[in-house]
Design an enzyme around this catalytic site. Structure first.
Site, PDB file in Angstrom:
ATOM      1  CB  CYS A  89      -0.927   0.011   1.209  1.00 24.53           C
ATOM      2  SG  CYS A  89      -1.996   1.482   1.263  1.00 24.53           S
ATOM      3  NE  ARG A 132      -5.941   0.516 -11.557  1.00 31.63           N
ATOM      4  CZ  ARG A 132      -5.163   1.113 -12.454  1.00 31.63           C
ATOM      5  NH1 ARG A 132      -5.530   2.275 -12.976  1.00 31.63           N
ATOM      6  NH2 ARG A 132      -4.030   0.560 -12.831  1.00 31.63           N
TER       7      ARG A 132
END
Length: 302
Positions: free
Chosen positions: A89, A215
């Protein structure tokens, strides 16, 4: 299906599995949140309709990872496929605490975290997700992955960007290849896998064992099977997704993003997206879907 903060809830996982995903991950879950409170457990608990799930944890304290791994394994039992540790992250509010991709600069601590998770859940595979490195031009992924393998990681997922790139620029699948050459454990490719064809290419080009799609799943649970949906199928999937949000107790405002994703590319897509932005209840979202169907694919009403 990749772990995605604010996205990969139970409804999203169920849609992905229905679309052909071999495995679906929870949202990124804080070890501290699991240890000190109950709210974070909502991100971990699978819906009764789900098969097994993967749970991704983040943090920086080995002792909290050990405790969290033990609690998650006990709570989920056979429905827990694996525990994944987020070391990728790039968000500053995460990295400033030494968590996420900040661990790429501290392989010793990262290895301790892997060992702690294995200690807390000895019967559950422990994997890690990493990036090429934290800073542009400083690729550490191959040697870092070797250290994680030595610590007992069962697999490593590699996102082909540096953390400072966030999600900009093109992912370098070569980084996946270099990690696959460096370790003996399975490698999972991540980054810019936006279609079924892209997934097939990255598998062929990198030596990866699997791909992790993030995505590419937006409004497209068919990405896993390669099916090309019709407009009517997209509308029906949106309706199903809204009903799943309601059935699983999720916040229905998440359907606003879903509307943008499912209706993308349709005639008057901006109109439908704007209409969804004012919706609050499931019935209101379903009414928008009915309007889309009537205007865009009236033949589906028969």
């Amino acid at each position: 299906m990749a772990p995605m903060a604010g996205v990969s809830d139970a409804a999203y996982r169920l849609m992905a599995r229905a679309g052909g995903a071999a495995l679906a991950y929870s949202e990124m879950v804080s070890c501290a949140g699991l240890y000190y409170g109950e709210k974070s457990w909502e991100l971990v608990d699978p819906d009764p309709a789900e098969p097994e799930i993967a749970v991704q944890l983040f943090g920086s304290k080995p002792e909290l990872f050990r405790e969290s791994a033990e609690r998650v394994a006990t709570r989920l039992g056979e429905r827990l496929a694996l525990i994944d540790i987020n070391m990728a992250c790039p968000v500053p509010k995460v990295t400033k605490k030494g968590e996420g991709s900040a661990l790429l600069e501290n392989p010793a601590l990262a290895a301790d975290i892997v060992r702690a998770c294995r200690s807390g859940a000895p019967d559950v595979p422990v994997t890690v997700k990493i990036r090429r490195g934290r800073y542009m031009g400083q690729e550490v992924a191959p040697e870092f992955a070797r250290a994680m393998e030595d610590a007992g990681a069962a697999a490593v997922a590699v996102h082909g960007r540096f953390a400072t790139q966030m999600y900009h620029c093109e992912a370098d699948w070569g980084a996946v290849s270099r990690v696959a050459d460096a370790v003996g454990i399975p490698v999972i490719a991540s980054g810019d896998i936006l279609s079924h064809d892209a997934a097939r290419r990255v598998l062929a080009e990198t030596g990866a064992t699997a791909v992790m799609v993030a995505r590419g799943t937006y409004g497209n649970p068919w990405v896993f099977s390669g099916h090309e949906p019709s407009v009517a199928e997209k509308v029906a999937a949106f309706e199903c997704h809204v009903r799943l949000l309601e059935a699983t107790g999720a916040h229905l405002k998440r359907a606003r993003s879903l509307a943008g994703w499912y209706f993308k590319g349709m005639p008057d897509a901006a109109r439908w997206r704007n209409a969804a932005m004012s919706c609050v209840t499931a019935d209101e979202f379903l009414a928008v879907a009915a309007e889309v169907r009537a205007h865009v694919c009236p033949e589906a009403c028969s």
